[in-house]
Design a protein around this motif. Structure first.
Motif, PDB file in Angstrom:
ATOM      1  N   GLY A  88       0.802  -1.220   0.000  1.00 12.21           N
ATOM      2  CA  GLY A  88       0.000   0.000   0.000  1.00 12.21           C
ATOM      3  C   GLY A  88       0.834   1.269   0.000  1.00 12.21           C
ATOM      4  N   ARG A  89       2.146   1.126   0.280  1.00 13.96           N
ATOM      5  CA  ARG A  89       3.003   2.302   0.201  1.00 13.96           C
ATOM      6  C   ARG A  89       3.504   2.474  -1.235  1.00 13.96           C
ATOM      7  N   THR A  90       4.174   3.591  -1.496  1.00 15.20           N
ATOM      8  CA  THR A  90       4.759   3.813  -2.811  1.00 15.20           C
ATOM      9  C   THR A  90       6.200   3.333  -2.771  1.00 15.20           C
TER      10      THR A  90
ATOM     11  N   ILE B 253      21.140   3.974   1.004  1.00 12.16           N
ATOM     12  CA  ILE B 253      20.071   4.588   1.798  1.00 12.16           C
ATOM     13  C   ILE B 253      19.832   3.805   3.085  1.00 12.16           C
ATOM     14  N   LEU B 254      19.816   2.462   2.973  1.00  4.93           N
ATOM     15  CA  LEU B 254      19.570   1.671   4.179  1.00  4.93           C
ATOM     16  C   LEU B 254      20.700   1.826   5.193  1.00  4.93           C
ATOM     17  N   SER B 255      21.935   1.985   4.723  1.00  6.49           N
ATOM     18  CA  SER B 255      23.016   2.166   5.699  1.00  6.49           C
ATOM     19  C   SER B 255      22.900   3.554   6.338  1.00  6.49           C
ATOM     20  N   GLU B 256      22.415   4.538   5.551  1.00  7.54           N
ATOM     21  CA  GLU B 256      22.157   5.868   6.112  1.00  7.54           C
ATOM     22  C   GLU B 256      21.077   5.770   7.199  1.00  7.54           C
ATOM     23  N   MET B 257      20.089   4.911   6.942  1.00  2.00           N
ATOM     24  CA  MET B 257      18.989   4.709   7.892  1.00  2.00           C
ATOM     25  C   MET B 257      19.491   4.095   9.198  1.00  2.00           C
ATOM     26  N   ARG B 258      20.361   3.087   9.058  1.00  2.00           N
ATOM     27  CA  ARG B 258      20.912   2.461  10.267  1.00  2.00           C
ATOM     28  C   ARG B 258      21.756   3.467  11.036  1.00  2.00           C
TER      29      ARG B 258
ATOM     30  N   LEU C 143      20.987   6.643  11.175  1.00  2.00           N
ATOM     31  CA  LEU C 143      20.003   7.467  11.887  1.00  2.00           C
ATOM     32  C   LEU C 143      19.511   6.766  13.143  1.00  2.00           C
ATOM     33  N   LEU C 144      19.326   5.434  13.035  1.00  2.00           N
ATOM     34  CA  LEU C 144      18.866   4.677  14.204  1.00  2.00           C
ATOM     35  C   LEU C 144      19.942   4.694  15.299  1.00  2.00           C
ATOM     36  N   SER C 145      21.211   4.505  14.911  1.00  2.00           N
ATOM     37  CA  SER C 145      22.230   4.496  15.964  1.00  2.00           C
ATOM     38  C   SER C 145      22.461   5.899  16.515  1.00  2.00           C
TER      39      SER C 145
ATOM     40  N   SER D 145      13.140  16.123   0.654  1.00  2.00           N
ATOM     41  CA  SER D 145      13.098  17.242   1.603  1.00  2.00           C
ATOM     42  C   SER D 145      12.913  16.746   3.038  1.00  2.00           C
ATOM     43  N   LEU D 146      12.115  15.673   3.213  1.00  2.00           N
ATOM     44  CA  LEU D 146      11.980  15.085   4.561  1.00  2.00           C
ATOM     45  C   LEU D 146      13.325  14.531   5.044  1.00  2.00           C
ATOM     46  N   GLY D 147      14.000  13.840   4.146  1.00  2.00           N
ATOM     47  CA  GLY D 147      15.298  13.251   4.477  1.00  2.00           C
ATOM     48  C   GLY D 147      16.313  14.316   4.878  1.00  2.00           C
TER      49      GLY D 147
ATOM     50  N   ASP E  35      18.069  18.342  11.331  1.00  2.00           N
ATOM     51  CA  ASP E  35      17.660  18.228  12.742  1.00  2.00           C
ATOM     52  C   ASP E  35      18.793  17.663  13.593  1.00  2.00           C
ATOM     53  N   MET E  36      19.480  16.643  13.049  1.00  2.00           N
ATOM     54  CA  MET E  36      20.570  16.009  13.806  1.00  2.00           C
ATOM     55  C   MET E  36      21.663  17.036  14.099  1.00  2.00           C
ATOM     56  N   ASP E  37      21.978  17.885  13.104  1.00  2.00           N
ATOM     57  CA  ASP E  37      22.964  18.954  13.330  1.00  2.00           C
ATOM     58  C   ASP E  37      22.449  19.945  14.381  1.00  2.00           C
TER      59      ASP E  37
ATOM     60  N   THR F  93       9.073  11.983  14.577  1.00  2.00           N
ATOM     61  CA  THR F  93       7.801  12.122  13.871  1.00  2.00           C
ATOM     62  C   THR F  93       8.036  12.062  12.352  1.00  2.00           C
ATOM     63  N   LYS F  94       9.166  12.633  11.913  1.00  2.00           N
ATOM     64  CA  LYS F  94       9.491  12.626  10.480  1.00  2.00           C
ATOM     65  C   LYS F  94       9.898  11.229  10.014  1.00  2.00           C
ATOM     66  N   CYS F  95      10.620  10.482  10.874  1.00  2.00           N
ATOM     67  CA  CYS F  95      10.993   9.095  10.524  1.00  2.00           C
ATOM     68  C   CYS F  95       9.703   8.308  10.282  1.00  2.00           C
ATOM     69  N   VAL F  96       8.781   8.434  11.231  1.00  2.00           N
ATOM     70  CA  VAL F  96       7.524   7.685  11.156  1.00  2.00           C
ATOM     71  C   VAL F  96       6.731   8.086   9.910  1.00  2.00           C
TER      72      VAL F  96
ATOM     73  N   ILE G  80       4.935   6.225   4.186  1.00  2.00           N
ATOM     74  CA  ILE G  80       4.628   6.533   2.781  1.00  2.00           C
ATOM     75  C   ILE G  80       5.419   5.682   1.789  1.00  2.00           C
ATOM     76  N   TRP G  81       6.737   5.480   2.059  1.00  2.00           N
ATOM     77  CA  TRP G  81       7.594   4.865   1.050  1.00  2.00           C
ATOM     78  C   TRP G  81       8.266   3.570   1.465  1.00  2.00           C
ATOM     79  N   GLN G  82       8.495   2.729   0.482  1.00  2.00           N
ATOM     80  CA  GLN G  82       9.392   1.593   0.656  1.00  2.00           C
ATOM     81  C   GLN G  82      10.400   1.649  -0.493  1.00  2.00           C
ATOM     82  N   LEU G  83      11.453   0.835  -0.405  1.00  2.00           N
ATOM     83  CA  LEU G  83      12.478   0.815  -1.442  1.00  2.00           C
ATOM     84  C   LEU G  83      12.416  -0.517  -2.177  1.00  2.00           C
ATOM     85  N   LYS G  84      12.559  -0.445  -3.501  1.00  2.00           N
ATOM     86  CA  LYS G  84      12.473  -1.659  -4.311  1.00  2.00           C
ATOM     87  C   LYS G  84      13.676  -1.676  -5.250  1.00  2.00           C
TER      88      LYS G  84
HETATM   89  C1  HEC Z   1      12.700  10.646   3.880  1.00  2.00           C
HETATM   90  C2  HEC Z   1      12.223   9.351   4.256  1.00  2.00           C
HETATM   91  C3  HEC Z   1      12.786   8.701   5.488  1.00  2.00           C
HETATM   92  C4  HEC Z   1      13.100   9.294   6.686  1.00  2.00           C
HETATM   93  C5  HEC Z   1      12.938  10.747   7.102  1.00  2.00           C
HETATM   94  C6  HEC Z   1      13.596   8.241   7.523  1.00  2.00           C
HETATM   95  N1  HEC Z   1      13.588   7.055   6.858  1.00  2.00           N
HETATM   96 FE1  HEC Z   1      14.242   5.258   7.572  1.00  2.00          FE
HETATM   97  N2  HEC Z   1      13.732   4.360   5.813  1.00  2.00           N
HETATM   98  C7  HEC Z   1      13.127   4.989   4.742  1.00  2.00           C
HETATM   99  C8  HEC Z   1      12.802   4.011   3.736  1.00  2.00           C
HETATM  100  C9  HEC Z   1      12.106   4.314   2.404  1.00  2.00           C
HETATM  101  C10 HEC Z   1      13.227   2.767   4.224  1.00  2.00           C
HETATM  102  C11 HEC Z   1      13.056   1.398   3.537  1.00  2.00           C
HETATM  103  C12 HEC Z   1      11.706   0.867   3.974  1.00  2.00           C
HETATM  104  C13 HEC Z   1      11.239  -0.319   3.178  1.00  2.00           C
HETATM  105  O1  HEC Z   1      11.756  -0.591   2.088  1.00  2.00           O
HETATM  106  O2  HEC Z   1      10.299  -0.984   3.666  1.00  2.00           O
HETATM  107  C14 HEC Z   1      13.817   3.017   5.526  1.00  2.00           C
HETATM  108  C15 HEC Z   1      14.392   2.043   6.332  1.00  2.00           C
HETATM  109  C16 HEC Z   1      14.891   2.281   7.600  1.00  2.00           C
HETATM  110  C17 HEC Z   1      15.526   1.278   8.439  1.00  2.00           C
HETATM  111  C18 HEC Z   1      15.828  -0.159   8.032  1.00  2.00           C
HETATM  112  C19 HEC Z   1      17.302  -0.226   7.621  1.00  2.00           C
HETATM  113  C20 HEC Z   1      17.724  -1.586   7.020  1.00  2.00           C
HETATM  114  O3  HEC Z   1      18.941  -1.830   7.022  1.00  2.00           O
HETATM  115  O4  HEC Z   1      16.869  -2.345   6.557  1.00  2.00           O
HETATM  116  C21 HEC Z   1      15.825   1.885   9.631  1.00  2.00           C
HETATM  117  C22 HEC Z   1      16.497   1.255  10.842  1.00  2.00           C
HETATM  118  C23 HEC Z   1      15.383   3.265   9.533  1.00  2.00           C
HETATM  119  N3  HEC Z   1      14.838   3.473   8.281  1.00  2.00           N
HETATM  120  C24 HEC Z   1      15.529   4.195  10.542  1.00  2.00           C
HETATM  121  C25 HEC Z   1      15.161   5.530  10.452  1.00  2.00           C
HETATM  122  C26 HEC Z   1      15.232   6.490  11.543  1.00  2.00           C
HETATM  123  C27 HEC Z   1      15.682   6.172  12.957  1.00  2.00           C
HETATM  124  C28 HEC Z   1      14.818   7.686  11.044  1.00  2.00           C
HETATM  125  C29 HEC Z   1      14.701   9.023  11.720  1.00  2.00           C
HETATM  126  C30 HEC Z   1      15.739   9.471  12.610  1.00  2.00           C
HETATM  127  C31 HEC Z   1      14.484   7.465   9.643  1.00  2.00           C
HETATM  128  N4  HEC Z   1      14.700   6.159   9.328  1.00  2.00           N
HETATM  129  C32 HEC Z   1      14.019   8.441   8.820  1.00  2.00           C
HETATM  130  C33 HEC Z   1      12.870   6.327   4.631  1.00  2.00           C
HETATM  131  C34 HEC Z   1      13.080   7.289   5.609  1.00  2.00           C
END
Ligand code: HEC
Length: 154
Positions: free
Chosen positions: A36-38, A50-55, A57-59, A105-107, A113-115, A139-142, A147-151
């Protein structure tokens, strides 16, 4: 006369190129997702980036909470700045055209924000102030995740 026509054709091609580029830059390379997401369609390496950037953000989030909890603002500064705008600079122009405008822009605003959190911690902000900032950022992470997933492109 002939060169005039050529000039007009060249100009039209140029405008068309810009328009196509602008279209992708705003809309990104997207398709219907599986839940249901884009879905944003990327190369494996782009998705990994992008996923390593996400990890990261989590750490950073974990590091900020740990620092606040232990009253260690140096730890907060270090954790937050590691996920600041410096990280966003890694994205290539090709990747930028594939990401929808709203996602970009959300990203960016999350990295900003982190800075800001690092700066606030450096300026002796209180623990509740840091937690409020982090809560707003989460709130922005959520929002983005809803809205989005990665394919990966076939
Ligand atoms: C601009 C969009 C966006 C923002 C903001 C964002 N994320 Fe994500 N994140 C994504 C997307 C897209 C995925 C992939 C989700 C999927 O494919 O189901 C993802 C995946 C992840 C994952 C999984 C990583 C993996 O290795 O699989 C983590 C952890 C995560 N995000 C943490 C965060 C945290 C913590 C924040 C906020 C501090 C954040 N994200 C903010 C878009 C975002």
């Amino acid at each position: 006369m002939k060169s005039n026509k050529l000039a007009i054709i060249a100009l039209l091609l140029w405008v068309l190129t810009i328009a196509v580029f602008a279209w992708f830059f705003i809309r990104g390379n997207t398709t219907a997702g599986t839940d249901g997401r884009t879905a944003v369609v990327l190369q494996v390496s782009e998705r990994d980036l992008i996923l390593s950037e996400m990890r990261g953000l989590l750490s950073a989030t974990q590091g900020i909470l740990k620092g606040v909890n232990q009253g260690d603002m140096q730890h907060v500064i270090k954790a937050a700045s590691a996920a600041g705008m410096v990280v966003a600079a890694d994205a290539s122009p090709a990747l930028m055209t594939k990401l929808p405008m709203e996602l970009k822009s959300l990203g960016m605003s999350v990295h900003r924000d982190m800075d800001e959190i690092a700066k606030a911690a450096d300026n002796n902000a209180s623990a509740p102030e840091i937690l409020q900032m982090l809560s707003n950022t989460l709130t922005k992470c959520v929002a983005c995740h809803s809205i989005w997933q990665l394919k990966v492109a076939n």
